[in-house]
Design a protein around this motif. Structure first.
Motif, mmCIF file in Angstrom:
data_model
loop_
_atom_site.group_PDB
_atom_site.id
_atom_site.type_symbol
_atom_site.label_atom_id
_atom_site.label_comp_id
_atom_site.label_asym_id
_atom_site.label_seq_id
_atom_site.Cartn_x
_atom_site.Cartn_y
_atom_site.Cartn_z
ATOM 1 N N ALA A 63 0.879 -1.268 0.037
ATOM 2 C CA ALA A 63 0.027 -0.021 -0.175
ATOM 3 C C ALA A 63 0.745 1.272 0.016
ATOM 4 C CB ALA A 63 -0.928 -0.174 1.302
ATOM 5 N N PHE A 64 2.101 1.094 0.416
ATOM 6 C CA PHE A 64 2.922 2.349 0.529
ATOM 7 C C PHE A 64 4.230 2.343 -0.757
ATOM 8 C CE2 PHE A 64 1.576 1.461 4.856
ATOM 9 C CZ PHE A 64 1.639 2.639 5.453
ATOM 10 N N GLY A 65 3.649 1.471 -1.622
ATOM 11 C CA GLY A 65 4.625 1.413 -2.756
ATOM 12 C C GLY A 65 5.865 0.721 -2.649
ATOM 13 N N ALA A 66 5.832 -0.006 -1.512
ATOM 14 C CA ALA A 66 6.847 -0.851 -1.281
ATOM 15 C C ALA A 66 6.857 -2.363 -1.988
ATOM 16 C CB ALA A 66 6.891 -1.434 0.196
ATOM 17 N N LEU A 67 7.791 -2.980 -2.268
ATOM 18 C CA LEU A 67 7.760 -4.532 -2.759
ATOM 19 C C LEU A 67 7.651 -5.349 -1.623
ATOM 20 C CD1 LEU A 67 7.688 -6.489 -4.907
ATOM 21 C CD2 LEU A 67 9.840 -6.401 -5.234
ATOM 22 N N ALA A 68 6.635 -5.851 -1.203
ATOM 23 C CA ALA A 68 6.296 -6.632 0.200
ATOM 24 C C ALA A 68 5.673 -7.943 -0.180
ATOM 25 C CB ALA A 68 5.500 -6.041 0.897
ATOM 26 N N PHE A 69 6.578 -8.999 0.443
ATOM 27 C CA PHE A 69 5.707 -10.536 0.097
ATOM 28 C C PHE A 69 6.362 -11.340 1.045
ATOM 29 C CE2 PHE A 69 9.612 -9.671 -2.408
ATOM 30 C CZ PHE A 69 10.452 -10.788 -1.925
ATOM 31 N N GLY A 70 5.506 -12.428 1.476
ATOM 32 C CA GLY A 70 5.759 -13.331 2.413
ATOM 33 C C GLY A 70 6.961 -14.554 1.988
ATOM 34 N N ILE A 71 7.376 -15.019 2.867
ATOM 35 C CA ILE A 71 8.627 -15.783 2.735
ATOM 36 C C ILE A 71 8.678 -17.110 3.488
ATOM 37 C CG2 ILE A 71 10.124 -14.220 1.711
ATOM 38 C CD1 ILE A 71 11.648 -13.945 4.419
ATOM 39 N N THR A 89 9.303 9.411 -7.715
ATOM 40 C CA THR A 89 9.592 8.881 -9.002
ATOM 41 C C THR A 89 8.988 7.437 -8.989
ATOM 42 O OG1 THR A 89 11.642 7.815 -7.931
ATOM 43 C CG2 THR A 89 11.959 10.095 -8.825
ATOM 44 N N LEU A 90 8.373 6.904 -7.787
ATOM 45 C CA LEU A 90 7.788 5.586 -7.967
ATOM 46 C C LEU A 90 6.605 5.781 -8.328
ATOM 47 C CD1 LEU A 90 9.091 4.714 -4.211
ATOM 48 C CD2 LEU A 90 10.264 4.112 -6.422
ATOM 49 N N TYR A 91 6.238 5.571 -9.619
ATOM 50 C CA TYR A 91 5.015 5.363 -10.439
ATOM 51 C C TYR A 91 5.235 4.866 -11.515
ATOM 52 C CZ TYR A 91 6.918 9.296 -12.965
ATOM 53 O OH TYR A 91 7.714 10.038 -13.629
ATOM 54 N N SER A 92 4.164 4.026 -12.203
ATOM 55 C CA SER A 92 4.348 3.415 -13.521
ATOM 56 C C SER A 92 4.145 4.426 -14.489
ATOM 57 C CB SER A 92 2.939 2.340 -13.813
ATOM 58 O OG SER A 92 3.215 1.282 -12.706
ATOM 59 N N ASP A 93 5.348 4.243 -15.345
ATOM 60 C CA ASP A 93 5.488 5.343 -16.570
ATOM 61 C C ASP A 93 4.349 5.229 -17.412
ATOM 62 O OD1 ASP A 93 7.960 6.345 -15.518
ATOM 63 O OD2 ASP A 93 8.930 4.653 -16.527
ATOM 64 N N LYS A 94 4.128 6.284 -18.235
ATOM 65 C CA LYS A 94 3.033 6.271 -18.969
ATOM 66 C C LYS A 94 2.966 5.269 -20.017
ATOM 67 C CE LYS A 94 1.753 9.955 -22.147
ATOM 68 N NZ LYS A 94 1.030 9.522 -23.216
ATOM 69 N N ASP A 95 3.721 4.778 -20.580
ATOM 70 C CA ASP A 95 3.553 3.653 -21.544
ATOM 71 C C ASP A 95 4.111 2.407 -21.143
ATOM 72 O OD1 ASP A 95 2.402 5.311 -23.605
ATOM 73 O OD2 ASP A 95 4.043 6.147 -24.098
ATOM 74 N N ALA A 96 4.067 2.238 -19.694
ATOM 75 C CA ALA A 96 4.687 1.026 -19.371
ATOM 76 C C ALA A 96 4.048 -0.314 -19.593
ATOM 77 C CB ALA A 96 4.930 0.894 -17.839
ATOM 78 N N LYS A 97 4.575 -1.386 -19.753
ATOM 79 C CA LYS A 97 3.826 -2.546 -20.682
ATOM 80 C C LYS A 97 3.403 -3.461 -19.142
ATOM 81 C CE LYS A 97 4.607 -6.454 -23.415
ATOM 82 N NZ LYS A 97 4.182 -7.371 -22.199
ATOM 83 N N ASP A 113 1.599 8.643 -2.845
ATOM 84 C CA ASP A 113 1.225 10.145 -3.256
ATOM 85 C C ASP A 113 1.299 10.595 -1.893
ATOM 86 O OD1 ASP A 113 -1.158 8.886 -1.887
ATOM 87 O OD2 ASP A 113 -2.197 8.897 -3.765
ATOM 88 N N GLU A 114 0.623 11.953 -1.956
ATOM 89 C CA GLU A 114 0.626 12.815 -0.904
ATOM 90 C C GLU A 114 -0.069 12.219 0.315
ATOM 91 O OE1 GLU A 114 2.366 15.532 -0.576
ATOM 92 O OE2 GLU A 114 3.026 15.819 -2.595
ATOM 93 N N THR A 115 -1.061 11.148 0.134
ATOM 94 C CA THR A 115 -1.888 10.344 1.339
ATOM 95 C C THR A 115 -0.843 9.628 1.995
ATOM 96 O OG1 THR A 115 -3.692 10.636 0.091
ATOM 97 C CG2 THR A 115 -3.692 9.024 1.822
ATOM 98 N N THR A 116 0.093 9.228 1.316
ATOM 99 C CA THR A 116 1.268 8.041 1.592
ATOM 100 C C THR A 116 2.200 8.952 2.552
ATOM 101 O OG1 THR A 116 1.107 7.044 -0.476
ATOM 102 C CG2 THR A 116 2.725 6.121 1.070
ATOM 103 N N PHE A 117 2.615 10.066 1.934
ATOM 104 C CA PHE A 117 3.714 10.819 2.807
ATOM 105 C C PHE A 117 3.160 11.464 4.144
ATOM 106 C CE2 PHE A 117 4.841 12.065 -2.019
ATOM 107 C CZ PHE A 117 5.228 10.618 -2.320
ATOM 108 N N GLU A 118 1.583 12.022 4.060
ATOM 109 C CA GLU A 118 1.340 12.318 5.169
ATOM 110 C C GLU A 118 1.267 11.479 6.295
ATOM 111 O OE1 GLU A 118 0.066 15.465 7.137
ATOM 112 O OE2 GLU A 118 0.718 15.715 4.882
ATOM 113 N N TYR A 119 0.984 10.165 5.756
ATOM 114 C CA TYR A 119 0.598 9.108 6.894
ATOM 115 C C TYR A 119 1.840 8.757 7.603
ATOM 116 C CZ TYR A 119 -0.344 4.620 8.619
ATOM 117 O OH TYR A 119 -0.402 3.383 9.494
ATOM 118 N N ILE A 120 3.150 8.755 6.688
ATOM 119 C CA ILE A 120 4.390 8.470 6.992
ATOM 120 C C ILE A 120 5.131 9.578 8.237
ATOM 121 C CG2 ILE A 120 6.833 7.835 6.549
ATOM 122 C CD1 ILE A 120 5.401 6.550 3.938
ATOM 123 N N LYS A 121 4.940 10.747 7.752
ATOM 124 C CA LYS A 121 5.484 11.953 8.425
ATOM 125 C C LYS A 121 5.639 11.916 9.960
ATOM 126 C CE LYS A 121 6.646 16.580 7.521
ATOM 127 N NZ LYS A 121 6.641 17.687 6.649
#
Length: 373
Positions: A148-156, A276-284, A248-256
């Motif tokens: 939800a924070f734009g982290a790559l998170a997974f169980g191991i 800079t963490l977003y999917s580029d416009k033409d990302a496949k 986004d701003e919601t994320t930053f506001e939460y963490i601050k």
């Protein structure tokens, strides 16, 4: 490789690429792990492995331990010790073992008497330990929550827990990219859980297999962090490796201002990178699923799998309507387990018990919603 930097990339591609330590001939990657959450169920054998090999924990500062799954829900007012408080022998042993291990390896630990102790996927965000663009792992399938924070998170698994404790890295294959775009705005009263159950109802519990799902669209951007966490938590129930949402701003506001969040100049530097963490416009994307927000109504599950999801306006399925014998037997079993009669309108089923304490919906927002009712 020249030119690769300019190719449009997805949010997942960017975070993954930033953590590659080594790629071998077979296409396997060794990736760096920023954050490791540890709890009592999947860690005992991992710590034992370290002891047997005489290895320390490589980055104690990137490791956070808490007790979670084996804790009774009874009041702790009279708590004296684990030995007297936890009645079940297996649970007691696991909790006691973690307490011993965190002492032996000198790790940050939120124990039974610490008011920061809680569900492992709630503790990370609450403390500011979970940050955008980080890799987060834990020996627990619902670790995807932190996406939800734009982290790559997974169980191991437990052997991987040992690998991370010893090396702060993990061997990974690259997943496929999937985007679930929710178009438009959610109707009043529709929650994130309705949204994600609707999605799983559409794509099935194996719909995200082999993929990292990015959830996007206005309906997602409008959600609170708590609601986004519920959605990413359930990505795993769609078979995905992880779920992610652009910070986004919601994320930053939460963490601050959270205890472990960056401060001062470090904060400014972090936010600059996070933007800079977003999917580029033409990302496949390998798979694209578009869902209209207006199609999502309050959703409930009638069976014992998240894909047994139907709108509140529906009725209990009738096994007679299923031609596939396996599906039919599954419905019969689920209805017997749930004590439901076929064809009963959902609105006619009284609510008998409510439990708000799961790792999907147990944050303050969920408790407030229940209290308001």
């Amino acid at each position: 490789m020249p030119g690769t930097q300019t190719e449009p990339r997805t949010l997942y591609d960017k975070v993954f690429a930033d953590h590659v330590v080594h790629k071998d001939e077979s296409g396997s990657y060794l990736i760096y792990i920023d954050r490791h959450l540890v709890h009592e169920v999947t860690s005992p054998q991992a710590f034992e492995g370290l002891k047997n090999a005489d290895r320390p924990v490589r980055r104690p500062d990137c490791t956070l331990a808490t007790v979670d799954h084996n804790i009774p829900t009874t009041s702790r007012k009279s708590f004296k010790s684990i030995a007297t408080f936890i009645k079940e022998d297996d649970s007691k042993l696991q909790v006691q073992t973690l307490e011993d291990n965190v002492k032996d390896f000198d790790l940050t630990y939120f124990g039974m008497t610490d008011d920061r102790q809680g569900i492992v996927h709630v503790v990370g965000p609450e403390q500011g330990f979970t940050l955008p663009g980080t890799t987060v792992v834990c020996g627990d399938s619902h670790t995807s929550t932190h996406g939800a924070f734009g982290a790559l998170a997974f169980g191991i698994g437990t052997s991987e827990v040992e690998h991370v404790l010893a090396t702060q890295t993990l061997i990974q294959a690259k997943s496929k990219n999937m985007i679930i775009l929710i178009e438009g705005e959610l109707a009043p009263g529709i929650t994130s859980k309705d949204l994600v159950l609707h999605v799983i109802g559409v794509i099935g519990t194996a719909g995200g297999t082999g993929c990292v799902i990015e959830f996007a669209g206005k309906a997602i951007q409008d959600l609170s962090m708590e609601a986004r966490m519920s959605i990413c938590n359930m990505a795993i129930e769609a078979g995905a490796r992880a779920g992610m949402i652009q910070p986004d701003e919601t994320t930053f506001e939460y963490i601050k201002g959270r205890p472990l969040a960056p401060k001062g100049d470090e904060w400014e530097k972090a936010v600059k990178y996070w933007k800079t963490l977003y999917s580029d416009k033409d990302a496949k994307f390998d798979h694209e699923v578009i869902i209209k927000a207006s199609d999502i109504v309050p959703t409930i599950t009638w069976g014992n799998s998240p894909q047994d999801a139907l709108p509140i306006t529906g009725k209990v399925p009738d096994p007679k309507d299923f031609t596939d014998p396996i599906a039919k037997a599954g419905v019969e079993r689920a209805l017997k387990y749930m004590g439901l009669e076929p064809n009963t309108p959902f609105v006619d089923i009284p609510i008998e018990k409510v439990f708000i304490g799961s790792c999907t919906n147990s944050r303050i927002e969920d408790l407030r919603a229940a209290a308001a009712v």
